[in-house]
Design a protein around this motif. Structure first.
Motif, PDB file in Angstrom:
ATOM      1  N   ARG A  82       0.828  -1.218   0.000  1.00 45.45           N
ATOM      2  CA  ARG A  82       0.000   0.000   0.000  1.00 45.45           C
ATOM      3  C   ARG A  82       0.866   1.274   0.000  1.00 45.45           C
ATOM      4  O   ARG A  82       0.600   2.223  -0.719  1.00 45.45           O
ATOM      5  CB  ARG A  82      -0.934  -0.003   1.217  1.00 45.45           C
ATOM      6  CG  ARG A  82      -1.950   1.131   1.182  1.00 45.45           C
ATOM      7  CD  ARG A  82      -2.907   0.948   0.015  1.00 45.45           C
ATOM      8  NE  ARG A  82      -3.787   2.077  -0.183  1.00 45.45           N
ATOM      9  CZ  ARG A  82      -4.637   2.197  -1.196  1.00 45.45           C
ATOM     10  NH1 ARG A  82      -4.727   1.254  -2.112  1.00 45.45           N
ATOM     11  NH2 ARG A  82      -5.401   3.254  -1.311  1.00 45.45           N
ATOM     12  N   LYS A 122       1.941   4.831  -7.724  1.00 39.74           N
ATOM     13  CA  LYS A 122       0.902   4.233  -8.595  1.00 39.74           C
ATOM     14  C   LYS A 122       0.967   4.841 -10.000  1.00 39.74           C
ATOM     15  O   LYS A 122       1.295   6.004 -10.164  1.00 39.74           O
ATOM     16  CB  LYS A 122      -0.481   4.364  -7.979  1.00 39.74           C
ATOM     17  CG  LYS A 122      -1.065   5.742  -7.969  1.00 39.74           C
ATOM     18  CD  LYS A 122      -2.475   5.722  -7.388  1.00 39.74           C
ATOM     19  CE  LYS A 122      -2.624   6.867  -6.443  1.00 39.74           C
ATOM     20  NZ  LYS A 122      -3.415   6.793  -5.325  1.00 39.74           N
ATOM     21  N   LEU A 129      -6.804  -5.066  -3.322  1.00 39.54           N
ATOM     22  CA  LEU A 129      -7.298  -3.771  -2.819  1.00 39.54           C
ATOM     23  C   LEU A 129      -6.135  -2.848  -2.459  1.00 39.54           C
ATOM     24  O   LEU A 129      -6.196  -1.630  -2.680  1.00 39.54           O
ATOM     25  CB  LEU A 129      -8.165  -3.977  -1.566  1.00 39.54           C
ATOM     26  CG  LEU A 129      -9.524  -4.630  -1.750  1.00 39.54           C
ATOM     27  CD1 LEU A 129     -10.204  -4.803  -0.393  1.00 39.54           C
ATOM     28  CD2 LEU A 129     -10.419  -3.817  -2.680  1.00 39.54           C
ATOM     29  N   GLY A 139      -3.343  -2.661  -3.865  1.00 38.67           N
ATOM     30  CA  GLY A 139      -2.735  -2.083  -5.066  1.00 38.67           C
ATOM     31  C   GLY A 139      -1.750  -2.979  -5.783  1.00 38.67           C
ATOM     32  O   GLY A 139      -1.045  -2.516  -6.692  1.00 38.67           O
ATOM     33  N   TYR A 175     -17.443  -7.304  -8.987  1.00 41.27           N
ATOM     34  CA  TYR A 175     -16.345  -6.766  -9.802  1.00 41.27           C
ATOM     35  C   TYR A 175     -16.222  -7.605 -11.067  1.00 41.27           C
ATOM     36  O   TYR A 175     -16.223  -8.831 -11.007  1.00 41.27           O
ATOM     37  CB  TYR A 175     -15.018  -6.824  -9.036  1.00 41.27           C
ATOM     38  CG  TYR A 175     -14.920  -5.838  -7.893  1.00 41.27           C
ATOM     39  CD1 TYR A 175     -14.813  -4.468  -8.126  1.00 41.27           C
ATOM     40  CD2 TYR A 175     -14.915  -6.272  -6.568  1.00 41.27           C
ATOM     41  CE1 TYR A 175     -14.715  -3.570  -7.083  1.00 41.27           C
ATOM     42  CE2 TYR A 175     -14.813  -5.378  -5.508  1.00 41.27           C
ATOM     43  CZ  TYR A 175     -14.713  -4.028  -5.775  1.00 41.27           C
ATOM     44  OH  TYR A 175     -14.612  -3.137  -4.742  1.00 41.27           O
ATOM     45  N   GLU A 215      -8.836  -5.410 -12.711  1.00 40.39           N
ATOM     46  CA  GLU A 215      -8.544  -3.981 -12.770  1.00 40.39           C
ATOM     47  C   GLU A 215      -9.546  -3.139 -11.958  1.00 40.39           C
ATOM     48  O   GLU A 215      -9.167  -2.164 -11.322  1.00 40.39           O
ATOM     49  CB  GLU A 215      -8.582  -3.563 -14.236  1.00 40.39           C
ATOM     50  CG  GLU A 215      -7.721  -2.376 -14.523  1.00 40.39           C
ATOM     51  CD  GLU A 215      -7.855  -1.964 -15.973  1.00 40.39           C
ATOM     52  OE1 GLU A 215      -8.101  -2.843 -16.825  1.00 40.39           O
ATOM     53  OE2 GLU A 215      -7.744  -0.758 -16.229  1.00 40.39           O
ATOM     54  N   GLU A 216     -10.801  -3.565 -11.984  1.00 39.70           N
ATOM     55  CA  GLU A 216     -11.840  -2.783 -11.296  1.00 39.70           C
ATOM     56  C   GLU A 216     -11.593  -2.637  -9.794  1.00 39.70           C
ATOM     57  O   GLU A 216     -11.994  -1.664  -9.185  1.00 39.70           O
ATOM     58  CB  GLU A 216     -13.205  -3.470 -11.493  1.00 39.70           C
ATOM     59  CG  GLU A 216     -13.992  -2.897 -12.649  1.00 39.70           C
ATOM     60  CD  GLU A 216     -15.368  -3.549 -12.758  1.00 39.70           C
ATOM     61  OE1 GLU A 216     -15.770  -3.746 -13.894  1.00 39.70           O
ATOM     62  OE2 GLU A 216     -15.996  -3.851 -11.728  1.00 39.70           O
ATOM     63  N   ALA A 217     -10.954  -3.668  -9.194  1.00 34.25           N
ATOM     64  CA  ALA A 217     -10.751  -3.636  -7.739  1.00 34.25           C
ATOM     65  C   ALA A 217      -9.349  -3.165  -7.341  1.00 34.25           C
ATOM     66  O   ALA A 217      -9.096  -2.876  -6.172  1.00 34.25           O
ATOM     67  CB  ALA A 217     -11.012  -5.019  -7.159  1.00 34.25           C
ATOM     68  N   GLY A 260      -6.267  -1.559  -6.131  1.00 38.16           N
ATOM     69  CA  GLY A 260      -5.919  -0.341  -5.381  1.00 38.16           C
ATOM     70  C   GLY A 260      -7.101   0.348  -4.721  1.00 38.16           C
ATOM     71  O   GLY A 260      -6.941   1.397  -4.112  1.00 38.16           O
ATOM     72  N   LYS A 261      -8.295  -0.273  -4.844  1.00 36.40           N
ATOM     73  CA  LYS A 261      -9.513   0.424  -4.420  1.00 36.40           C
ATOM     74  C   LYS A 261      -9.820   0.254  -2.934  1.00 36.40           C
ATOM     75  O   LYS A 261     -10.984   0.126  -2.534  1.00 36.40           O
ATOM     76  CB  LYS A 261     -10.709  -0.058  -5.256  1.00 36.40           C
ATOM     77  CG  LYS A 261     -10.560   0.174  -6.741  1.00 36.40           C
ATOM     78  CD  LYS A 261     -10.733   1.665  -7.088  1.00 36.40           C
ATOM     79  CE  LYS A 261     -10.271   2.011  -8.503  1.00 36.40           C
ATOM     80  NZ  LYS A 261     -10.853   1.233  -9.555  1.00 36.40           N
ATOM     81  N   LYS A 266     -10.803   1.212   0.567  1.00 35.75           N
ATOM     82  CA  LYS A 266     -11.635   2.339   1.013  1.00 35.75           C
ATOM     83  C   LYS A 266     -11.152   2.767   2.394  1.00 35.75           C
ATOM     84  O   LYS A 266     -10.828   1.921   3.215  1.00 35.75           O
ATOM     85  CB  LYS A 266     -13.101   1.921   1.084  1.00 35.75           C
ATOM     86  CG  LYS A 266     -13.680   1.524  -0.261  1.00 35.75           C
ATOM     87  CD  LYS A 266     -15.027   0.859  -0.094  1.00 35.75           C
ATOM     88  CE  LYS A 266     -15.471   0.285  -1.447  1.00 35.75           C
ATOM     89  NZ  LYS A 266     -16.558  -0.672  -1.302  1.00 35.75           N
TER      90      LYS A 266
END
Ligand code: DHB
Length: 323
Positions: free
Chosen positions: A245, A252, A274, A276, A310, A314-316, A318-319, A321
């Motif tokens: 992270r 990034k 998540l 990253g 998802y 790619e969609e998830a 680094g996401k 929250k």
């Protein structure tokens, strides 16, 4: 028969949705082996090639073949393992040859080099730049050599190495890093990574110089370095996640990140996603379970992504929250 263009593009999207890239090199899945266990001989590497590991990562090598440390050098633990192998390997020239033999499996091949001097790193990186490997992982974090501190804990020494290896060819270079425990160190390393055009990092190597004591025998569980060795597995996952992270936040879109440390399930893998990581490497679980672990973890990850809605890796990515 006419095939609807939209339909085709949907199928292509679905097929590609679980693929990922490290430094521009495509991996068929998010999960591969790590440099370390069961990757020293051609037979072991072919076993990885035939599995669903999305890359073939080879054992960290040295200039000369090395036998490694005195046994016992590896102990399985309830939540992972401790090891002090001492870099047993066949010498880099064998791994250059192995890369040529492994090419037919059509899977990215990743060399791992662990020099005992700046010149060693230069010689080995140059050789792999002229080989069949796709990526070169430069291991700056082996904790198990007597009187050889981990290079990446010394930023001046790290810069000396990077200066010598960063312009030797076109294949992307990455660094295998030790865990850092203070954000100032992530920042210092991130600066060097940018300055020398490092294209990917692998976070983290084992937590070095841990000590596991067997109270029955009143001894350490491994012999080398009076029992001090690299701790792996569940014990280190939170440290690995924090390192992924921290570097993701600093770098990034500039580099790719391999996450490694305590991955044994799809749920662990999803946490790295998540945080990253562009892909993950599996070490202790591969040693314990064998090469079926790659398929199982991949299946579990896909199931988690599907349940969460998802549609791709790619969609998830680094996401994470924040609270
Ligand atoms: C060894 C251990 C490591 O953690 C590493 O990165 C490379 C080699 C070993 O002891 O063989």
């Amino acid at each position: 028969m006419r095939i609807n263009k939209n339909y085709l593009s949907c199928i292509m999207k679905l097929l590609n949705s679980y693929k990922t890239k490290i430094a521009g090199v495509e991996l068929d899945s998010y999960i591969c082996n790590a440099s370390g266990p069961l990757d020293s001989t051609l037979k072991e590497l072919e076993n990885i090639a035939k599995s669903t590991s999305s890359a073939i990562i080879m054992k960290s090598c040295t200039i000369e073949p090395k036998e490694g440390n005195q046994e016992p050098i590896y102990t399985r633990l309830p939540l992972g393992s401790i090891q002090s192998m001492g870099l047993p390997n066949l010498g880099y020239q064998e791994y250059v040859k192995f890369a040529a033999r492994l090419k037919k499996y059509n899977k990215p091949i990743i060399a791992s080099v662990a020099g005992l001097s700046v010149e060693d790193y230069q010689q080995m990186v140059e050789a792999f730049q002229n080989s069949d490997v796709d990526l070169i992982e430069v291991n700056l974090s082996c904790p198990n050599l007597e009187r050889k501190p981990q290079v990446a804990y010394d930023f001046k020494q790290t810069e000396k190495v990077l200066c010598k290896i960063s312009n030797l060819g076109k294949k992307p270079i990455g660094l295998k890093l030790p865990p850092y425990y203070d954000l100032i160190h992530h920042k210092q390393m991130a600066k060097l990574i940018e300055k020398y055009n490092i294209r990917f990092i692998t976070c983290i190597n084992s937590v070095g110089n841990a000590l596991i004591i067997d109270s029955k025998t009143e001894t350490p569980v491994i012999k080398p370095k009076r029992g001090f060795g690299g701790l792996c597995g569940d014990y280190i996952k939170p440290i690995a996640l924090a390192n992924v992270r921290a570097f993701y936040e600093l770098l990034k879109n500039k580099i790719s990140i391999f996450g490694v440390g305590g991955i044994k399930s799809g749920a662990d893998t999803f946490e790295f996603l998540l945080a990253g990581a562009d892909a993950v490497q599996v070490a202790t679980t591969f040693e314990k379970e064998g090469s079926n672990c790659f398929k199982r973890i991949n299946r579990e990850l896909k199931e988690i992504l599907r349940k969460k809605g998802y549609n791709s890796i790619e969609e998830a990515m680094g996401k994470l929250k924040y609270l």
